[in-house]
Design a protein around this motif. Structure first.
Motif, mmCIF file in Angstrom:
data_model
loop_
_atom_site.group_PDB
_atom_site.id
_atom_site.type_symbol
_atom_site.label_atom_id
_atom_site.label_comp_id
_atom_site.label_asym_id
_atom_site.label_seq_id
_atom_site.Cartn_x
_atom_site.Cartn_y
_atom_site.Cartn_z
ATOM 1 N N LEU A 9 12.059 1.597 -5.461
ATOM 2 C CA LEU A 9 11.814 2.552 -6.370
ATOM 3 C C LEU A 9 10.966 2.143 -7.655
ATOM 4 N N ASP A 10 10.997 0.913 -7.691
ATOM 5 C CA ASP A 10 10.075 0.315 -8.882
ATOM 6 C C ASP A 10 8.639 0.419 -8.306
ATOM 7 N N VAL A 11 8.349 0.182 -7.206
ATOM 8 C CA VAL A 11 7.029 0.193 -6.620
ATOM 9 C C VAL A 11 6.508 1.968 -6.721
ATOM 10 N N LEU A 12 7.386 2.819 -6.311
ATOM 11 C CA LEU A 12 7.186 4.112 -6.473
ATOM 12 C C LEU A 12 6.792 4.739 -7.797
ATOM 13 N N ALA A 13 7.569 4.119 -8.700
ATOM 14 C CA ALA A 13 7.199 4.395 -10.172
ATOM 15 C C ALA A 13 5.765 3.802 -10.445
ATOM 16 N N LEU A 14 5.764 2.652 -9.954
ATOM 17 C CA LEU A 14 4.280 2.018 -10.392
ATOM 18 C C LEU A 14 2.930 2.940 -9.713
ATOM 19 N N ALA A 15 3.594 3.575 -8.802
ATOM 20 C CA ALA A 15 2.389 4.678 -8.227
ATOM 21 C C ALA A 15 2.375 5.890 -9.013
ATOM 22 N N GLY A 16 3.046 5.988 -10.027
ATOM 23 C CA GLY A 16 3.097 7.329 -10.740
ATOM 24 C C GLY A 16 4.356 8.186 -10.272
ATOM 25 N N GLY A 17 4.943 7.909 -9.491
ATOM 26 C CA GLY A 17 6.028 8.644 -9.046
ATOM 27 C C GLY A 17 5.677 9.873 -8.155
ATOM 28 N N LEU A 18 6.545 10.744 -7.719
ATOM 29 C CA LEU A 18 6.092 11.912 -6.825
ATOM 30 C C LEU A 18 5.806 12.977 -7.837
ATOM 31 N N PRO A 19 4.853 13.879 -7.248
ATOM 32 C CA PRO A 19 4.227 15.057 -8.196
ATOM 33 C C PRO A 19 5.123 16.116 -8.406
ATOM 34 N N ASN A 55 0.986 -1.107 0.040
ATOM 35 C CA ASN A 55 -0.010 -0.029 0.030
ATOM 36 C C ASN A 55 0.996 1.091 0.063
ATOM 37 N N ILE A 56 0.551 2.274 -1.000
ATOM 38 C CA ILE A 56 1.390 3.536 -0.710
ATOM 39 C C ILE A 56 0.530 4.473 -0.708
ATOM 40 N N TYR A 57 0.729 5.331 0.225
ATOM 41 C CA TYR A 57 -0.037 6.498 0.792
ATOM 42 C C TYR A 57 0.731 7.811 0.774
ATOM 43 N N GLY A 58 0.147 8.586 0.736
ATOM 44 C CA GLY A 58 0.767 10.109 0.798
ATOM 45 C C GLY A 58 0.836 10.845 -0.700
ATOM 46 N N ASP A 59 2.015 11.607 -0.681
ATOM 47 C CA ASP A 59 2.165 12.200 -2.123
ATOM 48 C C ASP A 59 2.598 11.716 -2.903
ATOM 49 N N VAL A 60 2.015 10.811 -3.730
ATOM 50 C CA VAL A 60 2.489 10.290 -4.701
ATOM 51 C C VAL A 60 1.202 10.389 -5.916
#
Length: 155
Positions: free
Chosen positions: A128-138, A108-113
């Motif tokens: 980092l792959d998981v963060l990329a799948l979440a669309g990355g940081l805004p 689960n990824i929460y917050g500013d993504v």
């Protein structure tokens, strides 16, 4: 700004930490949803290319279900060997068992993504792959972000 990643029992020590490797360790305990392969030397009629561990903790085998959840591949091999011998099919079968695929886990990824929510974690993925799948940081201003990884305490 903070990004939270909740990981269920996955040891992540840094942004470059790897998820569990595709090759399964010999002490890996099979769980529901995993797919295992069974090879019986010189007897393809008793071999199975891949069978999924069912919710009742068993696999379907030719001579009846075998309880496999929580067992290693060598323990499962011994159970398959016993099933073949008990069915009076072979006297001393040579059995090899391997984990063909593990049940994918979700994080689960929460917050500013860009796309918070659940992401399927596959073998070999990095944080980092998981963060990329979440669309990355805004934003490209990464110095303003703090990454917090939560893991449940357990054995």
């Amino acid at each position: 700004m903070t990004c939270l990643v909740a990981l269920g029992g996955i040891p992540v020590h840094s942004a470059y930490a790897q998820a569990p490797a595709p090759a399964v360790a010999s002490d890996y305990k099979v769980k529901v949803g995993d797919t295992i392969s069974i090879q019986v030397l010189n007897h393809p009629e008793f071999s199975i290319a891949g069978t999924r561990v069912q919710n009742d903790n068993s696999i379907s085998y030719y001579f009846g279900p075998i309880l496999v959840t929580g067992k290693t591949v060598s323990e499962i091999g011994n159970l398959v060997k016993k099933a073949i011998v008990d069915a009076k099919q072979l006297v001393n079968p040579v059995v090899s068992v391997s984990v063909a695929a593990r049940e994918p886990m979700t994080v689960n990824i929460y917050g500013d993504v860009r796309n918070a929510g659940k992401v399927e974690l596959r073998d070999g993925m990095r944080l980092l792959d998981v963060l990329a799948l979440a669309g990355g940081l805004p934003s490209d201003r990464y110095e303003f972000y703090k990454l917090v990884v939560y893991r449940p305490a357990g054995p």
